[in-house]
Design an enzyme around this catalytic site. Structure first.
Site, PDB file in Angstrom:
ATOM      1  N   THR A  91       0.804  -1.223   0.000  1.00  0.00           N
ATOM      2  CA  THR A  91       0.000   0.000   0.000  1.00  0.00           C
ATOM      3  C   THR A  91       0.840   1.277   0.000  1.00  0.00           C
ATOM      4  O   THR A  91       0.635   2.166  -0.835  1.00  0.00           O
ATOM      5  CB  THR A  91      -0.948   0.006   1.210  1.00  0.00           C
ATOM      6  OG1 THR A  91      -1.887  -1.060   1.056  1.00  0.00           O
ATOM      7  CG2 THR A  91      -1.698   1.322   1.325  1.00  0.00           C
ATOM      8  N   ASN A 112       5.138  -0.957   3.808  1.00  0.00           N
ATOM      9  CA  ASN A 112       4.379  -0.310   4.869  1.00  0.00           C
ATOM     10  C   ASN A 112       5.259  -0.176   6.111  1.00  0.00           C
ATOM     11  O   ASN A 112       5.172   0.797   6.853  1.00  0.00           O
ATOM     12  CB  ASN A 112       3.128  -1.113   5.198  1.00  0.00           C
ATOM     13  CG  ASN A 112       2.161  -1.181   4.031  1.00  0.00           C
ATOM     14  OD1 ASN A 112       2.141  -0.308   3.172  1.00  0.00           O
ATOM     15  ND2 ASN A 112       1.362  -2.236   3.989  1.00  0.00           N
ATOM     16  N   LYS A 174      -6.746   5.310   6.034  1.00  0.00           N
ATOM     17  CA  LYS A 174      -5.374   4.987   6.412  1.00  0.00           C
ATOM     18  C   LYS A 174      -4.512   6.247   6.398  1.00  0.00           C
ATOM     19  O   LYS A 174      -4.572   7.036   5.450  1.00  0.00           O
ATOM     20  CB  LYS A 174      -4.767   3.972   5.443  1.00  0.00           C
ATOM     21  CG  LYS A 174      -5.442   2.617   5.431  1.00  0.00           C
ATOM     22  CD  LYS A 174      -4.735   1.694   4.450  1.00  0.00           C
ATOM     23  CE  LYS A 174      -5.378   0.312   4.396  1.00  0.00           C
ATOM     24  NZ  LYS A 174      -4.689  -0.591   3.441  1.00  0.00           N
ATOM     25  N   ASP A 175      -3.670   6.384   7.417  1.00  0.00           N
ATOM     26  CA  ASP A 175      -2.764   7.542   7.430  1.00  0.00           C
ATOM     27  C   ASP A 175      -1.871   7.555   6.196  1.00  0.00           C
ATOM     28  O   ASP A 175      -1.667   8.593   5.568  1.00  0.00           O
ATOM     29  CB  ASP A 175      -1.924   7.562   8.710  1.00  0.00           C
ATOM     30  CG  ASP A 175      -1.211   6.251   8.992  1.00  0.00           C
ATOM     31  OD1 ASP A 175      -0.255   5.923   8.273  1.00  0.00           O
ATOM     32  OD2 ASP A 175      -1.605   5.548   9.944  1.00  0.00           O
ATOM     33  N   ARG A 176      -1.326   6.389   5.821  1.00  0.00           N
ATOM     34  CA  ARG A 176      -0.416   6.343   4.670  1.00  0.00           C
ATOM     35  C   ARG A 176      -1.133   6.635   3.350  1.00  0.00           C
ATOM     36  O   ARG A 176      -0.525   7.125   2.406  1.00  0.00           O
ATOM     37  CB  ARG A 176       0.293   4.989   4.607  1.00  0.00           C
ATOM     38  CG  ARG A 176      -0.603   3.759   4.560  1.00  0.00           C
ATOM     39  CD  ARG A 176       0.230   2.480   4.682  1.00  0.00           C
ATOM     40  NE  ARG A 176      -0.546   1.255   4.627  1.00  0.00           N
ATOM     41  CZ  ARG A 176      -1.068   0.635   5.684  1.00  0.00           C
ATOM     42  NH1 ARG A 176      -0.886   1.161   6.895  1.00  0.00           N
ATOM     43  NH2 ARG A 176      -1.736  -0.499   5.550  1.00  0.00           N
ATOM     44  N   ASP A 311      -9.606  -2.746   0.683  1.00  0.00           N
ATOM     45  CA  ASP A 311      -8.440  -3.522   1.084  1.00  0.00           C
ATOM     46  C   ASP A 311      -8.735  -4.369   2.316  1.00  0.00           C
ATOM     47  O   ASP A 311      -8.406  -5.558   2.359  1.00  0.00           O
ATOM     48  CB  ASP A 311      -7.271  -2.580   1.370  1.00  0.00           C
ATOM     49  CG  ASP A 311      -5.974  -3.319   1.659  1.00  0.00           C
ATOM     50  OD1 ASP A 311      -5.462  -3.998   0.752  1.00  0.00           O
ATOM     51  OD2 ASP A 311      -5.464  -3.222   2.789  1.00  0.00           O
ATOM     52  N   ASP A 358      -3.453   0.997  -5.655  1.00  0.00           N
ATOM     53  CA  ASP A 358      -2.094   0.896  -5.136  1.00  0.00           C
ATOM     54  C   ASP A 358      -1.502  -0.491  -5.356  1.00  0.00           C
ATOM     55  O   ASP A 358      -0.290  -0.668  -5.332  1.00  0.00           O
ATOM     56  CB  ASP A 358      -2.057   1.259  -3.657  1.00  0.00           C
ATOM     57  CG  ASP A 358      -3.058   0.455  -2.823  1.00  0.00           C
ATOM     58  OD1 ASP A 358      -3.985  -0.146  -3.399  1.00  0.00           O
ATOM     59  OD2 ASP A 358      -2.921   0.446  -1.590  1.00  0.00           O
ATOM     60  N   HIS A 359      -2.353  -1.486  -5.588  1.00  0.00           N
ATOM     61  CA  HIS A 359      -1.933  -2.867  -5.842  1.00  0.00           C
ATOM     62  C   HIS A 359      -3.179  -3.699  -6.081  1.00  0.00           C
ATOM     63  O   HIS A 359      -4.311  -3.219  -5.922  1.00  0.00           O
ATOM     64  CB  HIS A 359      -1.146  -3.450  -4.656  1.00  0.00           C
ATOM     65  CG  HIS A 359      -1.874  -3.342  -3.340  1.00  0.00           C
ATOM     66  ND1 HIS A 359      -2.958  -4.127  -3.017  1.00  0.00           N
ATOM     67  CD2 HIS A 359      -1.690  -2.516  -2.280  1.00  0.00           C
ATOM     68  CE1 HIS A 359      -3.413  -3.804  -1.824  1.00  0.00           C
ATOM     69  NE2 HIS A 359      -2.663  -2.813  -1.357  1.00  0.00           N
ATOM     70  N   HIS A 492      -1.237  -9.530  -0.755  1.00  0.00           N
ATOM     71  CA  HIS A 492      -0.587  -9.053  -1.974  1.00  0.00           C
ATOM     72  C   HIS A 492       0.860  -8.764  -1.645  1.00  0.00           C
ATOM     73  O   HIS A 492       1.282  -8.880  -0.496  1.00  0.00           O
ATOM     74  CB  HIS A 492      -1.285  -7.793  -2.485  1.00  0.00           C
ATOM     75  CG  HIS A 492      -1.460  -6.767  -1.401  1.00  0.00           C
ATOM     76  ND1 HIS A 492      -0.490  -5.827  -1.084  1.00  0.00           N
ATOM     77  CD2 HIS A 492      -2.461  -6.567  -0.518  1.00  0.00           C
ATOM     78  CE1 HIS A 492      -0.906  -5.089  -0.073  1.00  0.00           C
ATOM     79  NE2 HIS A 492      -2.102  -5.517   0.312  1.00  0.00           N
TER      80      HIS A 492
END
Length: 552
Positions: A91, A112, A174-176, A311, A358-359, A492
Site C-alpha cells: 500500500t 508499509n 489509512k494515514d499512509r 483492502d 495501489d496494488h 498481496h
C-alpha cells in the site's frame, strides 16, 4: 464568512447534501488571480481504490450504474495495461509511486514497514515522533508525517507551480493513504482514528482541526451505519460472479447479513471492514470540497482520496467473495454520487479525475485449491527460523538472520561483519537453501542481482524496489499464488500480474474518451498529470507521460 449549518448536515447523514451547507476556510486565502495564465482544470481529484484488481472494472461491469465505474470507462480514457514496475507491491509503496512517478529505490518508501539497518529498528512508513495528534486525544495514531518519503509528489509540484496558492488535501481511512499522496507541502491530510471514530491529522499540518472537521467528528457516522448492519445491496442469489456466501477459507464471520449493531459506541474501527468505510471517506471528500472552496477559481486545487475499505474486505474475504462483489457495487454508487457532486459544485468539464489502485490481490489459496489450481502460503517467522537453523548448523553463526519481511532476508551485520565466515559465503548458502523451500521459485543476493538467472521483468522489479539504505540483503521470489499469510483470506506483495496489474482511468478536463492496450506503468501517472497541468514533474520521477491521453 460562512459557517456550516450543522442541523442540515446531520439530517443529510448518508447522502451529505453538501450543496446547502456553508463553512469557513481553515486559513485566510491569498487572493487568486483571474484569469489563469495557463489553461488548467480548477480541480484535480485522485481516487486510489486500495487493492482494486484491474479485472474488477469488467468483472462486475454489467451490474454497475451508468454514473460510476461505467461513466469513467465510457467518458474517460482507460489505460488497460497499467502495471506496477517494482516489488514488493504494498500500500505505502503504491500510493507513493502514483504521486511521485518514482519507485522505492528512489523515493524510499519500500514497504508499509521495514527494518532500518542503520537505526537497528523497525520503521513504519509515515511515523514521525516529532509531531503529535491533532483532532483527538494524544495517541500514536496521530504521530505521522511524510518525512520518510525522500522525493516530491505531483501535489508538491502543484503547490510550487502556483506559488502555494493552489490547495492540496489528502483524505483516507489509512494515514499512509492520505499523507503520502498529499505530499510534503500539503495544506492538510486527514485520516481515521479507529479508537475514537474521529478524523485526525498531526501538528505537521496544523495546530487544530478546522471547524468542519470538528463538527463532522461529532456525528460519529460509524454508529449510523452500524445500525443498518451490512446486507447485500441486491438479492443474494444474483451474486453469480462470486462463490457461495460462506467458505472456510474466508476470514471473520462470513455470512450475510453481517451484524454490526454490537459495535455502536464500542468499536469505531470496525467500519473499516465494511463498504461504509468508503462511503464516509467520500462524504468527507465532498465536505472538504465545500468547506475549503476547492475548485472554485482558476488556480488549480488537488484532492487526493484513497478508498481503503476495499483492502480490509479483500484481505478478510478474498477476490471471489460476495463481500467483495457487494463492496464494489456499493462503491460504484458512491462514485456516482461523488461525480454528480463534482458536476454540481465544480462544474462538469472543470475538473480532472483519475482512478487507479495501489496494488491488486491474489486469489485465496483455499479457493485455488478447491478449484484444482496451485497455491499456498509461507510464514516469515518460519522462513527466518529455518534459515537461522540451517546457517547455525553449517557455519556455527548464532541467529545471524534478523528477520524475513517484504520478501527479503535481513541479516545482522554486526555478526556477519565480525564472524569467521565471509558475508558473501553466508549469503550464497542462504540463497541455495531458500530455493529448496516449499513455495519458493527463486532467491537472489540483491548485491549481485545483475548476475542472477531471473526473468528480466522480475530482475527489473526487484531492482526498482531496492533502496540501498533501507532494504534487505536477499530477495526471494515465491511460486505463483503463494504468499506470506495465514490459512484464511488473502494478501498481496508479489510481482505477479494479480498483484501488479492495476486499473488506470482519466476523465474530465483535458482528457479525450478512449482506451489503449499499450503497456504503461504506475510511474507514468504523475508525469501525465504534470503534462496536463503544464507543471514540473516530481523530482524523483522515472516514468513518462501517457501521450495517448496528453496528445491533442
Amino acid at each position: 464568512m460562512k459557517k456550516i449549518s450543522f442541523l442540515i448536515f446531520s439530517i443529510s447523514i448518508f447522502s451529505l447534501s453538501l450543496s446547502s451547507a456553508q463553512t469557513k476556510k481553515t486559513t485566510p486565502a491569498t487572493p487568486k488571480a483571474f484569469p489563469a495564465e495557463v489553461a488548467r482544470p480548477k480541480l484535480v481529484v485522485g481516487l486510489v481504490v486500495d487493492q482494486m484488481r484491474w479485472d474488477y472494472l469488467y468483472r462486475y461491469y454489467n451490474r454497475y450504474t451508468n454514473g460510476g465505474f461505467k461513466r469513467l470507462i465510457n467518458e474517460g480514457f482507460s489505460v488497460e495495461n497499467t502495471f506496477i514496475p517494482y516489488t514488493p507491491t504494498y500500500t505505502a509503496c503504491g500510493h507513493t509511486c502514483i504521486y511521485t512517478g518514482s519507485v522505492p529505490a528512489v523515493h524510499g518508501i519500500i514497504g508499509n514497514d521495514w527494518y532500518d539497518p542503520e537505526a537497528k529498528k523497525s520503521v513504519y512508513c509515515t511515523e514521525d515522533s516529532s509531531v503529535s495528534t491533532v483532532g483527538s486525544t494524544p495517541s500514536s495514531e496521530g504521530n505521522m508525517s511524510p518525512k520518510n518519503m525522500l522525493t516530491t509528489t505531483i501535489t508538491d509540484e502543484l503547490r510550487l507551480a502556483t506559488n502555494f496558492r493552489g490547495k492540496v488535501i489528502g483524505i483516507s481511512l489509512k494515514d499512509r493513504g492520505s499523507i503520502l499522496p498529499a505530499g510534503h507541502a500539503a495544506n492538510a491530510a486527514y485520516w481515521y482514528q479507529g479508537s475514537t471514530g474521529n478524523w485526525i491529522t498531526s501538528t505537521y499540518y496544523m495546530k487544530e482541526v478546522p471547524g468542519w472537521i470538528a463538527d463532522y467528528n461529532k456525528l460519529k457516522l460509524a454508529n449510523k451505519f452500524y445500525a443498518k448492519n451490512w446486507e447485500t445491496l441486491y438479492p443474494i442469489n444474483t451474486y453469480v460472479n462470486s462463490t457461495a456466501d460462506e467458505k472456510a477459507y474466508e476470514g471473520k464471520q462470513s455470512t450475510f447479513p453481517h451484524q454490526l449493531t454490537q459495535n455502536i459506541d464500542k468499536n469505531f474501527d470496525a467500519i473499516r471492514s465494511t463498504p461504509y468505510g468508503n462511503t464516509i471517506t467520500l462524504d468527507l471528500a465532498k465536505l472538504a470540497i465545500l468547506s475549503e472552496d476547492l475548485g472554485q477559481d482558476n488556480i488549480t486545487d488537488f484532492l487526493a482520496v484513497s478508498c481503503s475499505s476495499t483492502d480490509y474486505i479483500g484481505h478478510a474475504y478474498g477476490p471471489n467473495s460476495i463481500e467483495a462483489e457487494d463492496t464494489y457495487l456499493r462503491l460504484d454508487k458512491d462514485f456516482e454520487e461523488f461525480f454528480n457532486y463534482l458536476d454540481k459544485k465544480v462544474g462538469k468539464g472543470n475538473y480532472t479525475v483519475f482512478l487507479t489502485a495501489d496494488h491488486g490481490a491474489a486469489h485465496v489459496p483455499g479457493f485455488m485449491q478447491e478449484n484444482k489450481m496451485p497455491s499456498g502460503v509461507v510464514s516469515d517467522r518460519d522462513i527466518a527460523n529455518k534459515l537461522n537453523a540451517y546457517l547455525n548448523d553449517k557455519f556455527k553463526v548464532n541467529n545471524v538472520v534478523l528477520r524475513s519481511m517484504n520478501n527479503q532476508i535481513i541479516f545482522d551485520h554486526d555478526k556477519t561483519d565480525k564472524g569467521d565466515v565471509s558475508f558473501d559465503v553466508i549469503k550464497s548458502a542462504a540463497v541455495e537453501f531458500l530455493k529448496r523451500l516449499d513455495g519458493f521459485q527463486n532467491a537472489v543476493d540483491i548485491a549481485k542481482i545483475s548476475q542472477a538467472t531471473l526473468q528480466e521483468i522480475q530482475k527489473k522489479m526487484i531492482t526498482n524496489g531496492y533502496n540501498a539504505r533501507r532494504s534487505g540483503d536477499i530477495y526471494y521470489v515465491l511460486q505463483p499464488n503463494w504468499f506470506n499469510g495465514g490459512s484464511t483470506g488473502t494478501t498481496h506483495g508479489n510481482w505477479n500480474p494479480y498483484d501488479s496489474h492495476i486499473p488506470l482511468v482519466f476523465m474530465g478536463w483535458g482528457v479525450k474518451p478512449g482506451a489503449t492496450n499499450k503497456m504503461h506503468y504506475m510511474t507514468d501517472i504523475a508525469p501525465t498529470l504534470a503534462a496536463l497541468l503544464h507543471i514540473q514533474t516530481p523530482n524523483g520521477t522515472v516514468g513518462e507521460p501517457i501521450t495517448e491521453i496528453t496528445n491533442k
